[in-house]
Scaffold this motif. Sequence first.
Motif, PDB file in Angstrom:
ATOM      1  N   ASP A   1       0.995  -1.043   0.040  1.00 27.89           N
ATOM      2  CA  ASP A   1       0.002   0.066   0.087  1.00 27.89           C
ATOM      3  C   ASP A   1       0.747   1.319   0.073  1.00 27.89           C
ATOM      4  OD1 ASP A   1       1.059   0.142   2.427  1.00 27.89           O
ATOM      5  OD2 ASP A   1      -1.089   0.224   3.704  1.00 27.89           O
ATOM      6  N   LEU A   2       2.105   1.296  -0.533  1.00 28.15           N
ATOM      7  CA  LEU A   2       2.980   2.141  -0.473  1.00 28.15           C
ATOM      8  C   LEU A   2       3.268   2.889   0.877  1.00 28.15           C
ATOM      9  CD1 LEU A   2       2.145   3.786  -4.055  1.00 28.15           C
ATOM     10  CD2 LEU A   2       3.918   2.317  -3.715  1.00 28.15           C
ATOM     11  N   CYS A   3       3.160   1.798   1.776  1.00 29.17           N
ATOM     12  CA  CYS A   3       3.678   2.335   3.299  1.00 29.17           C
ATOM     13  C   CYS A   3       2.925   3.722   3.566  1.00 29.17           C
ATOM     14  CB  CYS A   3       5.146   2.527   3.472  1.00 29.17           C
ATOM     15  SG  CYS A   3       6.102   0.861   3.059  1.00 29.17           S
ATOM     16  N   GLY A   4       1.682   3.794   3.067  1.00 27.13           N
ATOM     17  CA  GLY A   4       1.097   5.270   3.359  1.00 27.13           C
ATOM     18  C   GLY A   4       1.847   6.332   2.952  1.00 27.13           C
ATOM     19  N   GLY A   5       2.629   6.220   1.876  1.00 23.90           N
ATOM     20  CA  GLY A   5       3.180   7.420   1.156  1.00 23.90           C
ATOM     21  C   GLY A   5       4.862   7.375   1.560  1.00 23.90           C
ATOM     22  N   ASP A   6       5.148   6.509   2.065  1.00 25.27           N
ATOM     23  CA  ASP A   6       6.746   6.532   2.185  1.00 25.27           C
ATOM     24  C   ASP A   6       7.345   5.151   2.056  1.00 25.27           C
ATOM     25  OD1 ASP A   6       9.449   7.015   2.994  1.00 25.27           O
ATOM     26  OD2 ASP A   6       8.811   7.117   5.242  1.00 25.27           O
ATOM     27  N   PRO A   7       7.240   4.418   0.871  1.00 23.34           N
ATOM     28  CA  PRO A   7       7.561   3.360   0.606  1.00 23.34           C
ATOM     29  C   PRO A   7       8.910   3.044   1.196  1.00 23.34           C
ATOM     30  CG  PRO A   7       7.282   4.430  -1.471  1.00 23.34           C
ATOM     31  CD  PRO A   7       6.811   5.301  -0.336  1.00 23.34           C
ATOM     32  N   GLN A   8       9.099   1.967   2.178  1.00 22.70           N
ATOM     33  CA  GLN A   8      10.521   1.631   2.800  1.00 22.70           C
ATOM     34  C   GLN A   8      11.431   1.129   1.726  1.00 22.70           C
ATOM     35  OE1 GLN A   8      11.029   2.691   6.330  1.00 22.70           O
ATOM     36  NE2 GLN A   8       9.432   3.630   5.189  1.00 22.70           N
ATOM     37  N   CYS A   9      10.774   0.443   0.846  1.00 27.75           N
ATOM     38  CA  CYS A   9      11.782  -0.394  -0.497  1.00 27.75           C
ATOM     39  C   CYS A   9      12.600   0.701  -1.164  1.00 27.75           C
ATOM     40  CB  CYS A   9      10.802  -1.220  -1.282  1.00 27.75           C
ATOM     41  SG  CYS A   9       9.556  -0.077  -1.940  1.00 27.75           S
ATOM     42  N   ALA A  10      11.865   1.837  -1.428  1.00 28.26           N
ATOM     43  CA  ALA A  10      12.608   2.974  -2.156  1.00 28.26           C
ATOM     44  C   ALA A  10      13.324   3.702  -0.983  1.00 28.26           C
ATOM     45  CB  ALA A  10      11.588   3.586  -2.740  1.00 28.26           C
ATOM     46  N   ARG A  11      13.124   3.795   0.036  1.00 31.37           N
ATOM     47  CA  ARG A  11      13.849   4.651   1.097  1.00 31.37           C
ATOM     48  C   ARG A  11      15.235   3.986   1.276  1.00 31.37           C
ATOM     49  NH1 ARG A  11      13.409   8.167   5.351  1.00 31.37           N
ATOM     50  NH2 ARG A  11      11.457   8.761   4.727  1.00 31.37           N
ATOM     51  N   TYR A  12      14.944   2.585   1.328  1.00 25.85           N
ATOM     52  CA  TYR A  12      16.348   2.079   1.611  1.00 25.85           C
ATOM     53  C   TYR A  12      17.011   1.228   0.513  1.00 25.85           C
ATOM     54  CZ  TYR A  12      15.314   2.846   6.493  1.00 25.85           C
ATOM     55  OH  TYR A  12      14.822   3.595   7.587  1.00 25.85           O
ATOM     56  N   CYS A  13      16.413   1.414  -0.964  1.00 29.20           N
ATOM     57  CA  CYS A  13      17.316   0.859  -2.195  1.00 29.20           C
ATOM     58  C   CYS A  13      18.725   1.598  -2.270  1.00 29.20           C
ATOM     59  CB  CYS A  13      16.412   0.926  -3.341  1.00 29.20           C
ATOM     60  SG  CYS A  13      17.134   0.397  -4.914  1.00 29.20           S
ATOM     61  N   PRO A  14      19.781   0.843  -2.089  1.00 30.41           N
ATOM     62  CA  PRO A  14      20.895   1.449  -2.228  1.00 30.41           C
ATOM     63  C   PRO A  14      21.489   1.915  -3.663  1.00 30.41           C
ATOM     64  CG  PRO A  14      21.384  -0.738  -1.640  1.00 30.41           C
ATOM     65  CD  PRO A  14      19.949  -0.613  -1.837  1.00 30.41           C
ATOM     66  N   SER A  15      20.856   1.178  -4.612  1.00 28.09           N
ATOM     67  CA  SER A  15      21.115   1.256  -6.171  1.00 28.09           C
ATOM     68  C   SER A  15      20.648   2.506  -6.768  1.00 28.09           C
ATOM     69  CB  SER A  15      21.094   0.086  -6.662  1.00 28.09           C
ATOM     70  OG  SER A  15      19.948  -0.304  -7.030  1.00 28.09           O
ATOM     71  N   GLY A  16      19.447   2.853  -6.197  1.00 28.58           N
ATOM     72  CA  GLY A  16      18.617   3.791  -7.097  1.00 28.58           C
ATOM     73  C   GLY A  16      17.713   3.166  -7.853  1.00 28.58           C
ATOM     74  N   SER A  17      17.576   1.736  -7.732  1.00 30.91           N
ATOM     75  CA  SER A  17      16.672   0.671  -8.531  1.00 30.91           C
ATOM     76  C   SER A  17      15.252   1.180  -8.325  1.00 30.91           C
ATOM     77  CB  SER A  17      16.790  -0.476  -8.488  1.00 30.91           C
ATOM     78  OG  SER A  17      16.036  -1.176  -9.175  1.00 30.91           O
ATOM     79  N   LEU A  18      14.982   1.500  -7.021  1.00 34.37           N
ATOM     80  CA  LEU A  18      13.471   1.794  -6.649  1.00 34.37           C
ATOM     81  C   LEU A  18      13.514   3.621  -6.228  1.00 34.37           C
ATOM     82  CD1 LEU A  18      12.674  -1.252  -4.519  1.00 34.37           C
ATOM     83  CD2 LEU A  18      12.004  -0.993  -6.873  1.00 34.37           C
ATOM     84  N   GLN A  19      12.626   3.969  -6.734  1.00 39.13           N
ATOM     85  CA  GLN A  19      12.608   5.502  -6.432  1.00 39.13           C
ATOM     86  C   GLN A  19      11.078   5.877  -6.381  1.00 39.13           C
ATOM     87  OE1 GLN A  19      14.999   8.437  -8.515  1.00 39.13           O
ATOM     88  NE2 GLN A  19      16.159   6.470  -9.495  1.00 39.13           N
ATOM     89  N   TYR A  20      10.814   6.685  -5.309  1.00 33.28           N
ATOM     90  CA  TYR A  20       9.389   7.053  -5.534  1.00 33.28           C
ATOM     91  C   TYR A  20       9.401   8.498  -5.937  1.00 33.28           C
ATOM     92  CZ  TYR A  20       4.654   7.422  -2.985  1.00 33.28           C
ATOM     93  OH  TYR A  20       3.486   7.443  -2.907  1.00 33.28           O
ATOM     94  N   VAL A  21       8.716   8.821  -7.128  1.00 30.72           N
ATOM     95  CA  VAL A  21       8.762  10.075  -7.676  1.00 30.72           C
ATOM     96  C   VAL A  21       7.500  10.786  -8.183  1.00 30.72           C
ATOM     97  CG1 VAL A  21      11.157   9.294  -8.780  1.00 30.72           C
ATOM     98  CG2 VAL A  21       9.150   8.451  -9.879  1.00 30.72           C
ATOM     99  N   GLU A  22       7.675  11.978  -8.583  1.00 26.93           N
ATOM    100  CA  GLU A  22       6.271  12.584  -8.942  1.00 26.93           C
ATOM    101  C   GLU A  22       5.969  11.879 -10.207  1.00 26.93           C
ATOM    102  OE1 GLU A  22       4.300  14.522  -7.437  1.00 26.93           O
ATOM    103  OE2 GLU A  22       5.738  15.108  -5.731  1.00 26.93           O
ATOM    104  N   GLU A  23       4.547  11.954 -10.594  1.00 26.63           N
ATOM    105  CA  GLU A  23       4.035  11.066 -11.628  1.00 26.63           C
ATOM    106  C   GLU A  23       4.773  11.563 -13.157  1.00 26.63           C
ATOM    107  OE1 GLU A  23      -0.129  11.456 -12.173  1.00 26.63           O
ATOM    108  OE2 GLU A  23      -0.433   9.729 -12.979  1.00 26.63           O
ATOM    109  N   GLU A  24       5.210  13.014 -13.001  1.00 25.67           N
ATOM    110  CA  GLU A  24       5.716  13.456 -14.429  1.00 25.67           C
ATOM    111  C   GLU A  24       7.089  12.747 -14.580  1.00 25.67           C
ATOM    112  OE1 GLU A  24       4.729  14.833 -16.970  1.00 25.67           O
ATOM    113  OE2 GLU A  24       6.832  14.791 -17.955  1.00 25.67           O
ATOM    114  N   VAL A  25       7.890  12.708 -13.601  1.00 26.35           N
ATOM    115  CA  VAL A  25       8.899  11.811 -13.534  1.00 26.35           C
ATOM    116  C   VAL A  25       8.866  10.462 -13.989  1.00 26.35           C
ATOM    117  CG1 VAL A  25      11.300  11.457 -12.096  1.00 26.35           C
ATOM    118  CG2 VAL A  25      10.163  13.639 -11.857  1.00 26.35           C
TER     119      VAL A  25
END
Length: 157
Positions: free
Chosen positions: A110-134
């Motif tokens: 559920d995207l961790c309520g707006g702060d997805p922990q997977c993206a927060r702790y991905c060290p390679s930048g493979s996962l990013q939580y970004v604005e829709e346009e990006v």
Amino acid sequence: MKKLLVDYSKCTGCGSCEMHCSSRSGEFNPLLSFINVVRREKEGAFIPLVCAHCEEPVCQAVCPYGAISRVDGIVRVEQQKCRGCRLCLQVCPFGALRQLPGQKTVQKCDLCGGDPQCARYCPSGSLQYVEEEVYNRSRRRELAARVWDEATSERST
Ligand code: SF4
Ligand code: SF4
């Protein structure tokens, strides 16, 4: 509105996303994660699979109990309505729904309520939580690269 962007070319298969996703259950255990990294060691390919929060979710369409809804771009399973029939599991193209051990209902990201922990702790930048346009720009680039690769490989054969 933000979206979870997955850049498959950057994943190193470290599993940090799986660990941090599972930590919401009070345990670091990849078996409890809603994001799963498919590891193809021979080819050196690591593919994180996670809910895409589809605009027209097939999981929602097949649920006979109306337990799945999409609000503000996030697809959720209402635990009180879910009866654990597992129809949604069978149709999701990403294998994104899980019935965890000992649970009667199905659960998912559920995207961790707006702060997805997977993206927060991905060290390679493979996962990013970004604005829709990006997100859309990145998707367009991916598509253009694929079209270019196909066109040039056809020309060289
Ligand atoms: S669970 Fe699967 S079908 Fe449902 S929104 Fe996520 S990716 Fe789409
Ligand atoms: S944290 Fe990032 S690099 Fe590590 S496995 Fe997950 S997606 Fe891949």
